[in-house]
Design an enzyme around this catalytic site. Structure first.
Site, PDB file in Angstrom:
ATOM      1  N   LYS A  66      44.046  33.410  38.420  1.00 21.59           N
ATOM      2  CA  LYS A  66      45.435  33.512  38.887  1.00 21.59           C
ATOM      3  C   LYS A  66      45.680  32.601  40.093  1.00 21.59           C
ATOM      4  O   LYS A  66      46.667  31.882  40.150  1.00 21.59           O
ATOM      5  CB  LYS A  66      45.762  34.963  39.284  1.00 21.59           C
ATOM      6  CG  LYS A  66      45.711  35.929  38.120  1.00 21.59           C
ATOM      7  CD  LYS A  66      46.079  37.338  38.539  1.00 21.59           C
ATOM      8  CE  LYS A  66      45.146  37.941  39.570  1.00 21.59           C
ATOM      9  NZ  LYS A  66      43.756  38.097  39.113  1.00 21.59           N
ATOM     10  N   THR A  67      44.758  32.655  41.039  1.00 14.81           N
ATOM     11  CA  THR A  67      44.937  31.832  42.231  1.00 14.81           C
ATOM     12  C   THR A  67      44.810  30.351  41.860  1.00 14.81           C
ATOM     13  O   THR A  67      45.537  29.499  42.369  1.00 14.81           O
ATOM     14  CB  THR A  67      43.925  32.248  43.312  1.00 14.81           C
ATOM     15  OG1 THR A  67      44.121  33.635  43.594  1.00 14.81           O
ATOM     16  CG2 THR A  67      44.104  31.450  44.588  1.00 14.81           C
ATOM     17  N   ASP A 256      51.152  34.890  45.371  1.00 13.31           N
ATOM     18  CA  ASP A 256      49.838  35.377  44.921  1.00 13.31           C
ATOM     19  C   ASP A 256      49.689  36.840  45.347  1.00 13.31           C
ATOM     20  O   ASP A 256      50.372  37.297  46.260  1.00 13.31           O
ATOM     21  CB  ASP A 256      48.733  34.516  45.574  1.00 13.31           C
ATOM     22  CG  ASP A 256      47.395  34.643  44.836  1.00 13.31           C
ATOM     23  OD1 ASP A 256      47.314  35.376  43.826  1.00 13.31           O
ATOM     24  OD2 ASP A 256      46.419  33.988  45.273  1.00 13.31           O
ATOM     25  N   GLU A 257      48.792  37.561  44.692  1.00 15.68           N
ATOM     26  CA  GLU A 257      48.504  38.974  45.041  1.00 15.68           C
ATOM     27  C   GLU A 257      49.788  39.802  45.098  1.00 15.68           C
ATOM     28  O   GLU A 257      49.994  40.607  46.013  1.00 15.68           O
ATOM     29  CB  GLU A 257      47.772  39.056  46.402  1.00 15.68           C
ATOM     30  CG  GLU A 257      46.528  38.197  46.500  1.00 15.68           C
ATOM     31  CD  GLU A 257      45.281  38.879  45.947  1.00 15.68           C
ATOM     32  OE1 GLU A 257      45.387  39.999  45.388  1.00 15.68           O
ATOM     33  OE2 GLU A 257      44.194  38.277  46.047  1.00 15.68           O
ATOM     34  N   GLN A 296      44.232  45.873  41.123  1.00 21.65           N
ATOM     35  CA  GLN A 296      43.686  45.486  42.420  1.00 21.65           C
ATOM     36  C   GLN A 296      44.630  45.804  43.573  1.00 21.65           C
ATOM     37  O   GLN A 296      44.507  45.256  44.663  1.00 21.65           O
ATOM     38  CB  GLN A 296      43.360  43.995  42.432  1.00 21.65           C
ATOM     39  CG  GLN A 296      42.240  43.615  41.473  1.00 21.65           C
ATOM     40  CD  GLN A 296      41.890  42.145  41.578  1.00 21.65           C
ATOM     41  OE1 GLN A 296      41.408  41.687  42.614  1.00 21.65           O
ATOM     42  NE2 GLN A 296      42.157  41.392  40.534  1.00 21.65           N
ATOM     43  N   ARG A 692      34.151  41.141  42.916  1.00 23.46           N
ATOM     44  CA  ARG A 692      33.920  39.970  43.758  1.00 23.46           C
ATOM     45  C   ARG A 692      32.595  39.302  43.422  1.00 23.46           C
ATOM     46  O   ARG A 692      32.351  38.162  43.816  1.00 23.46           O
ATOM     47  CB  ARG A 692      33.868  40.341  45.257  1.00 23.46           C
ATOM     48  CG  ARG A 692      35.087  41.028  45.869  1.00 23.46           C
ATOM     49  CD  ARG A 692      36.342  40.287  45.641  1.00 23.46           C
ATOM     50  NE  ARG A 692      37.037  40.821  44.469  1.00 23.46           N
ATOM     51  CZ  ARG A 692      37.996  40.171  43.825  1.00 23.46           C
ATOM     52  NH1 ARG A 692      38.385  38.994  44.215  1.00 23.46           N
ATOM     53  NH2 ARG A 692      38.566  40.697  42.752  1.00 23.46           N
TER      54      ARG A 692
END
Ligand code: ATP
Ligand code: MG
Length: 822
Positions: A66-67, A256-257, A296, A692
């Site tokens: 995504k990033t 983002d996020e 998340q 992660r």
């Protein structure tokens, strides 16, 4: 290959005219995107990068790119001829913003093409917008020189307000009051709105505190973190000039996020994404691209609203949704563990997580005796990965310190790990971005600087007026405060009037000596500010020079120099470090990246733009140090293991991850015991931690943990039971796995999981033939050694320290160890 650039009508290249700030830029065929921009993108990623017009939601799991999509999309837009200054990307941390900017630069190659690109956090963006537009924004008490109050300032102010209202801090705990006010602001409720809703006795009092707190903030010309969002939302809503300037400038918005945005951020994003005033909204909705993963979402406790991402399609009915699917980060066992865990959340839409990467190592779950064993285990594990990762043929490469990390739920857990790593000489850093700026000496120095930047900042003045001691004691300040309140002026102004007036002005009963001390203090501050003219006549000058003058002339440095302890010496060094940090900041300061500038050619984005005046530079610097977050201090280049909370780990990835303290009350945190929704957030936090890890993941739980000095029996986290036996190995350092704590039988009784992995339940069963930590063994090739750790399960291993051959990791099934100690 065709690249789906145009999903709408044929573009009109003239619309991308960089000289028109109103141009609604549209990608054109020329110049052609550099091949690099598409390198290493899957088809769905590529679609997300090239679908540039209209609302787009990229809803995808961890590590799915995504990033990467956001970064490439920026580069793609620019390569299509969209002026960089028309693009606004919002990230969750300053560090993520810096990285993204740097990657875009790298993709596009050298040159000024990315000038004026805005990549920022919401808070930093809002601070800049408020500075730029505050003066015309009709927000009472707010001018563009406002100070930003951090958590400590907020607390100090709330305490003062409670005292002023005669409310006891026992009934109204300052921290809870701050939290209530903050929650209200995140919902865009200001003090009057909160008061209108306050139904019960407690809330009515909170409303009084809220009102007085707001009054105190505005009197000090200060805002708190939540105000940055609240006031920006209000300003964009009510001040057409600000709204239009933003909308005219930013034609492409990327976030983002997105799962961790709160209501205020949603409103700001919507207001920014709207059409320029007076022109019709784009028929299919704004060019707003948001990416995120509801699984998340970990900031609900701070007001984040997972509904924002789930309801994006309702908000923008014409939105396109692109899932990305494949995970590129983690080994298959790690991903399967994360998947099984998150399936226990009932309030979610399921997304399949899959990877085409090889399975890699299983997740290692280790039960330790106490936190010291836990820390030693992590240390040993890291050392093995770092030292002999490559001893066996085909074994994974060595992992360097910088690619390792320890995650914990609360900061308190870091101390024992720190001590252990330090004693063993393993380099580590703690991700606590605020730590430096929270030091006493730095807070004092910043107090002076903040007063210079904003003479109305009473909280800062209170901090430094008698530090170092200069004869202006608490009683004096008390009197001046009363006078200031009566006159309705800031403290510094009341001090000035006291000093100027020979009869004592507003405080006639002060001693002559005290008045002289006050006069010296006021002269000193005025000397730095030139009473607003700022160090010289043209308003320019060096920021580092100003910082140096302030810590010298205030006597702060001399005060610490006079102290003879090591701690004092360190404080002097830290003050010097603050000067360096100011110098770094001013060298790197790029006015064109300032969202408060127009960005368009001919404005601040122009290379010919003169340096900003010192006052602006100082405010930007103070903003920079105030808005720093833990995650901002993560710097793998330091070659050290990084220690951080799970919350700071968002968006990051490491080759090896150790997650410690998987115990009830810690993870899930005791705070979550009250509601199922909170418990789900804790599970998401655990999910974020697991995802992660790229290659190796160890998860530990300690049977005893010292809490407030007492060794306390713990209960292993329920999340451990939710991990799929097929993908983990369980090892038992404390001899407890077969006990009542956490046996396989327990696990089987844990009820069927929704993961469908129940059929594999047997395979996680412990094996290892009674070998335990400390057992003495003989190996055919390596000789005699002592067992350091054992993992159990299908490919059980032992780490053994051999007398001659050193430390080795042995697969028990093949090794045929001989036991010597029974
Ligand atoms: P998170 O949800 O944790 O924020 P994300 O979806 O943002 O994750 P990224 O950080 O963008 O994922 O990517 C995860 C990793 O996968 C990165 O190392 C990235 O470089 C890599 N990656 C992304 N896409 C691809 C691809 N198509 N091929 C190979 N590697 C990729
Ligand atoms: Mg990401």
């Amino acid at each position: 290959m065709r690249t789906d650039v145009h999903t709408r009508a044929e573009p009109d290249p003239s619309k991308a005219d960089p000289h028109s700030t109103l141009a609604r830029g549209t990608p054109t065929d020329s110049p052609l995107p550099a091949a690099d921009i598409f390198a290493g993108l899957t088809d769905p990623q590529r679609r997300a990068v090239t679908y540039t017009e209209g609302p787009l939601l990229v809803l995808a799991g961890p590590g799915s790119g995504k990033t990467r999509v956001i970064t490439r999309r920026i580069a793609y837009l620019i390569s299509c001829g969209i002026p960089a200054w028309q693009i606004l990307a919002l990230t969750f941390t300053n560090k993520a913003a810096a990285e993204m900017r740097q990657r875009v630069g790298a993709l596009l190659g050298e040159g000024a093409i990315a000038r004026g690109l805005t990549v920022s956090t919401f808070h930093a963006l809002c601070a800049r917008l408020l500075r730029r537009f505050a003066d015309g924004a009709d927000i009472p008490g707010l001018t563009s020189s406002f100070a930003i109050y951090d958590g400590a300032d907020q607390l100090a102010l709330v305490k003062a307000v409670l005292a002023q209202l005669n409310l006891s801090t026992a009934n109204f705990q300052p921290r809870s009051v701050v939290a209530r006010i903050s929650a209200a602001k995140n919902e865009l409720l200001d003090a009057p709105a909160f008061a209108a809703r306050a139904g019960n006795f407690y809330d009515r009092h909170i409303a009084r505190v809220f009102t007085a707190y707001e009054h105190a903030l505005r009197t000090a010309c200060a805002v708190d973190f939540d105000d940055l969002l609240l006031l920006t939302a209000r300003m964009l809503r009510h001040t057409a000039a600000a709204r239009n300037a933003c909308r005219d400038r930013w034609q492409y918005l990327l976030i983002d996020e997105y799962q961790d945005t709160n209501h205020a951020q949603l409103v700001i994003a919507s207001l920014l994404a709207g059409a320029p005033d007076g022109s019709p909204a784009p028929p299919d909705g704004p060019n707003l691209c948001v990416v995120g993963d509801p699984d998340q979402s970990i900031y609900g406790w701070r007001g984040a609203d997972i509904g924002n991402i789930l309801e994006f399609e309702e908000q923008y009915p014409k939105a396109t949704v692109i899932p990305l699917g494949e995970n590129f980060r983690s080994g298959a066992h790690i991903l399967a563990a994360a998947d099984a865990l998150i399936r226990h959340n009932a309030l979610r839409k399921h997304k399949d997580l899959y990877t085409s990467r090889p399975p890699g190592e299983r997740v290692e779950v280790v039960l330790c005796n106490d936190e010291h064993d836990e820390a030693r285990l992590v240390l040993d594990w890291f050392r093995t990965l770092q030292e002999d990762g490559a001893t066996a043929p085909g074994a994974p490469d060595r992992i360097s310190w910088k690619d390792m990390t320890v995650f914990y739920r609360t900061n308190a857990l870091s101390r024992v790990i720190e001590d252990t790593l330090r004693n063993a000489g393993v380099p580590y850093v703690i991700a606590r971005g605020t730590a430096f700026y929270e030091r006493e000496e730095i807070r004092h120095a910043l107090g002076y600087l903040r007063l210079v930047a904003n003479p109305a900042d009473d909280v800062s003045l209170g901090r430094i007026v008698n530090t170092p001691a200069r004869g202006i004691g608490a009683a004096t300040i008390g009197r001046v405060e009363t006078a200031a309140a009566e006159l309705g002026v800031p403290l510094l102004e009341a001090l000035r009037r006291t000093a100027l007036d020979h009869a004592g002005g507003p405080t006639p009963d002060l001693a002559v000596r005290t008045r002289a001390a006050i006069a010296r203090f006021v002269r000193m501050i005025d000397g730095w500010t030139g009473r607003g003219a700022f160090m010289g006549h043209d308003g320019t000058g060096s920021l580092a020079g100003l910082v140096e003058r302030v810590i010298g002339e205030s006597g702060l440095e001399a005060m610490y120099r006079a102290g003879k302890t090591d701690a004092d010496a360190e404080r002097v060094e830290n003050l010097a470090e603050l000067v360096s940090s100011a110098r770094e900041f001013e060298v790197a300061f790029d006015p064109s990246a300032d969202p408060a500038s127009d960005g368009a050619p001919g404005s601040a984005a122009d290379p010919a733009t003169p340096r900003p005046p010192l006052a602006a530079l100082l405010r930007a610097f103070l903003e920079h140090v105030t808005l720093v977050s833990d995650a901002d201090s993560i710097d793998p280049a330091q070659g050290a293991v990084t220690l951080m909370t799970l919350h700071a780990a968002k968006g990051l990835e490491f080759r090896a991850v150790a997650m410690v303290g998987l115990e009830e009350g810690l993870l899930p945190h005791s705070r979550a015991s009250e509601s199922p929704a909170d418990l789900e957030e804790e599970r998401r936090l655990c999910f974020v931690g697991i995802t992660r890890a790229m290659e190796r993941l160890v998860i530990t739980t300690a049977r005893y943990r010292t809490i407030r000095g007492l060794s306390t029996r713990t209960i292993p986290s329920r999340f451990l039971r939710e991990l799929p036996p097929d993908h983990i190995t369980v090892s038992d350092q404390a001899g407890i796995a077969d006990s009542e704590d956490w046996s396989d039988d327990d696990r089987a009784q844990g009820g069927p999981t929704r993961s469908g992995a129940g059929s594999a339940r047997e395979s996680g069963r412990l094996s290892g033939s009674g070998l335990g930590t400390g057992s003495l063994v003989r190996h055919a090739q390596f000789g005699v050694g002592r067992v350091l750790t054992v993992t159990r399960g299908r490919d059980a291993r032992a780490r053994i320290l051999f007398r001659d051959a050193g430390e080795k990791t042995i697969v028990l099934e093949y090794a045929k160890l001989e036991r010597l100690d029974r």
